[in-house]
Enzyme design. Structure first.
Site, PDB file in Angstrom:
ATOM      1  N   CYS A   1       1.184  -1.541   0.346  1.00 54.36           N
ATOM      2  CA  CYS A   1       0.440   0.152  -0.118  1.00 54.36           C
ATOM      3  C   CYS A   1       0.574   1.186   0.279  1.00 54.36           C
ATOM      4  O   CYS A   1       1.767   0.974   0.456  1.00 54.36           O
ATOM      5  CB  CYS A   1      -1.312  -0.130   1.220  1.00 54.36           C
ATOM      6  SG  CYS A   1      -2.842   1.489   1.747  1.00 54.36           S
TER       7      CYS A   1
ATOM      8  N   CYS B   1       0.212   3.431   3.326  1.00 53.67           N
ATOM      9  CA  CYS B   1       1.258   2.810   5.058  1.00 53.67           C
ATOM     10  C   CYS B   1       2.025   1.589   4.801  1.00 53.67           C
ATOM     11  O   CYS B   1       2.361   0.734   5.935  1.00 53.67           O
ATOM     12  CB  CYS B   1       0.142   2.340   5.943  1.00 53.67           C
ATOM     13  SG  CYS B   1      -0.921   0.356   5.014  1.00 53.67           S
TER      14      CYS B   1
ATOM     15  N   CYS C   1      -6.057  -4.102 -19.600  1.00 49.32           N
ATOM     16  CA  CYS C   1      -7.435  -3.204 -19.200  1.00 49.32           C
ATOM     17  C   CYS C   1      -6.873  -2.046 -18.777  1.00 49.32           C
ATOM     18  O   CYS C   1      -7.361  -1.315 -18.640  1.00 49.32           O
ATOM     19  CB  CYS C   1      -7.897  -3.885 -17.883  1.00 49.32           C
ATOM     20  SG  CYS C   1      -6.679  -3.811 -16.145  1.00 49.32           S
TER      21      CYS C   1
ATOM     22  N   CYS D   1      -7.472  -1.146   1.353  1.00 54.33           N
ATOM     23  CA  CYS D   1      -6.031  -1.554   2.361  1.00 54.33           C
ATOM     24  C   CYS D   1      -6.919  -2.102   3.492  1.00 54.33           C
ATOM     25  O   CYS D   1      -7.465  -1.334   4.173  1.00 54.33           O
ATOM     26  CB  CYS D   1      -5.323  -1.121   2.269  1.00 54.33           C
ATOM     27  SG  CYS D   1      -3.933  -1.298   3.329  1.00 54.33           S
TER      28      CYS D   1
ATOM     29  N   CYS E   1      -5.691   0.786   6.562  1.00 51.85           N
ATOM     30  CA  CYS E   1      -6.058   1.943   6.247  1.00 51.85           C
ATOM     31  C   CYS E   1      -6.649   2.531   5.833  1.00 51.85           C
ATOM     32  O   CYS E   1      -7.487   3.347   5.937  1.00 51.85           O
ATOM     33  CB  CYS E   1      -4.300   3.126   6.253  1.00 51.85           C
ATOM     34  SG  CYS E   1      -3.914   2.800   4.610  1.00 51.85           S
TER      35      CYS E   1
ATOM     36  N   HIS F   1      -7.980   3.160  -0.582  1.00 56.60           N
ATOM     37  CA  HIS F   1      -8.868   2.665  -1.971  1.00 56.60           C
ATOM     38  C   HIS F   1      -7.907   2.243  -2.832  1.00 56.60           C
ATOM     39  O   HIS F   1      -6.415   2.934  -3.236  1.00 56.60           O
ATOM     40  CB  HIS F   1     -10.109   3.856  -2.630  1.00 56.60           C
ATOM     41  CG  HIS F   1     -10.333   3.554  -3.972  1.00 56.60           C
ATOM     42  ND1 HIS F   1     -11.471   1.960  -4.403  1.00 56.60           N
ATOM     43  CD2 HIS F   1      -9.685   3.926  -5.748  1.00 56.60           C
ATOM     44  CE1 HIS F   1     -11.750   2.270  -5.595  1.00 56.60           C
ATOM     45  NE2 HIS F   1     -10.838   3.740  -6.194  1.00 56.60           N
TER      46      HIS F   1
ATOM     47  N   HIS G   1     -10.663  -2.485  -7.867  1.00 56.31           N
ATOM     48  CA  HIS G   1     -11.820  -2.952  -7.965  1.00 56.31           C
ATOM     49  C   HIS G   1     -11.309  -4.554  -8.452  1.00 56.31           C
ATOM     50  O   HIS G   1     -10.464  -4.456  -8.532  1.00 56.31           O
ATOM     51  CB  HIS G   1     -12.403  -2.429  -8.880  1.00 56.31           C
ATOM     52  CG  HIS G   1     -13.350  -1.544  -8.167  1.00 56.31           C
ATOM     53  ND1 HIS G   1     -13.523  -0.110  -8.696  1.00 56.31           N
ATOM     54  CD2 HIS G   1     -14.888  -0.828  -7.824  1.00 56.31           C
ATOM     55  CE1 HIS G   1     -13.371   0.559  -8.071  1.00 56.31           C
ATOM     56  NE2 HIS G   1     -14.529   0.833  -7.981  1.00 56.31           N
TER      57      HIS G   1
ATOM     58  N   ASP H   1     -13.607 -11.901 -13.842  1.00 52.86           N
ATOM     59  CA  ASP H   1     -12.437 -12.094 -15.226  1.00 52.86           C
ATOM     60  C   ASP H   1     -11.732 -12.450 -14.998  1.00 52.86           C
ATOM     61  O   ASP H   1     -11.107 -11.965 -16.047  1.00 52.86           O
ATOM     62  CB  ASP H   1     -12.819 -11.258 -16.290  1.00 52.86           C
ATOM     63  CG  ASP H   1     -13.192  -9.772 -16.048  1.00 52.86           C
ATOM     64  OD1 ASP H   1     -12.039  -9.300 -15.410  1.00 52.86           O
ATOM     65  OD2 ASP H   1     -13.284  -8.787 -16.350  1.00 52.86           O
TER      66      ASP H   1
ATOM     67  N   ARG I   1      -9.604 -10.539 -10.551  1.00 52.39           N
ATOM     68  CA  ARG I   1      -9.080  -9.503 -11.734  1.00 52.39           C
ATOM     69  C   ARG I   1      -8.958  -8.421 -10.557  1.00 52.39           C
ATOM     70  O   ARG I   1      -9.619  -7.509 -10.569  1.00 52.39           O
ATOM     71  CB  ARG I   1      -8.991  -9.205 -13.015  1.00 52.39           C
ATOM     72  CG  ARG I   1      -8.644  -7.894 -13.479  1.00 52.39           C
ATOM     73  CD  ARG I   1      -9.148  -8.136 -14.855  1.00 52.39           C
ATOM     74  NE  ARG I   1     -10.155  -7.704 -15.153  1.00 52.39           N
ATOM     75  CZ  ARG I   1     -10.852  -6.444 -15.118  1.00 52.39           C
ATOM     76  NH1 ARG I   1      -9.252  -5.164 -15.011  1.00 52.39           N
ATOM     77  NH2 ARG I   1     -12.034  -6.124 -15.279  1.00 52.39           N
TER      78      ARG I   1
ATOM     79  N   CYS J   1      -8.201  -5.523 -10.404  1.00 54.53           N
ATOM     80  CA  CYS J   1      -7.335  -4.142 -10.962  1.00 54.53           C
ATOM     81  C   CYS J   1      -6.891  -2.561 -10.256  1.00 54.53           C
ATOM     82  O   CYS J   1      -8.012  -2.315  -9.607  1.00 54.53           O
ATOM     83  CB  CYS J   1      -9.393  -3.598 -12.527  1.00 54.53           C
ATOM     84  SG  CYS J   1      -8.521  -2.474 -13.392  1.00 54.53           S
TER      85      CYS J   1
END
Length: 180
Positions: free
Chosen positions: A96, A99, A114, A144, A147, A150, A153, A157, A166, A168
């Site tokens: 991350c 953190c 992608c 995470c 902490c 974000h 997602h 697939d 996956r 992403c």
């Protein structure tokens, strides 16, 4: 533009199916099934919002770059094919960016084409999941576990020969530590 067209089409479909026709019932059943699957997935993956590291917005802004803050704290997304780790395949670990919590190992990384770094599995206990209904979609957000940053997602697939998932992930939300 595409988002506006999607919203208009979505609104039209709801208006035209205002009565409880067979099509409307089928659409509702499909949406309900997707909703239940995401909820079930979140529950089975220990969706918790109790994080070990808690800081104020001012503290996060002082620690992170503006781009890191936008992605990690405000759930932003970097543009596809622009991230440092999209085509990065060295041996090591991804942690991350906020953190340094270990998240992914390089042997779980693959090229999904992608535009973002993709992994088929997170390190056990390193991530938590949240149902994300933003932008008219139903997705599973990955954060995470330490902490709450974000990361991106997770989708179903990914490579079928492994986990089928996956992750992403935004490059800006992670840092790479090379193998020693």
């Amino acid at each position: 533009m595409k988002k506006n067209v999607f919203i208009i089409l979505l609104a039209f479909s709801f208006v035209s199916c205002n009565s409880q026709t067979k099509d409307a019932k089928i659409k509702k059943a499909v949406i309900d099934k997707i909703d239940k699957e995401i909820t079930k997935k979140s529950e089975t993956k220990n969706d918790t919002m109790d994080f070990k590291i808690v800081k104020t917005d001012a503290e996060w802004k002082a620690q992170l770059t503006p781009e890191e803050y936008t992605v990690l704290r405000e759930k932003g997304t970097e543009r596809p094919y622009t991230g440092e780790y999209d085509k990065h395949f060295e041996k090591g670990m991804y942690v991350c960016a906020a953190c340094e919590n270990p998240l992914f190992t390089s042997d779980t990384k693959f090229d999904s084409h992608c535009g973002w770094p993709s992994f088929d599995e997170a390190i056990k206990g390193s991530t938590v999941y949240h149902k994300d209904t933003s932008f008219g979609m139903i997705r599973t957000e990955v954060m995470c576990a330490k902490c709450g940053g974000h990361l991106g997602h997770v989708f179903d697939d990914g490579p079928k020969e492994t986990t089928g998932q996956r992750y992403c992930t935004n490059s800006v939300s992670i840092k790479f530590l090379p193998a020693k």
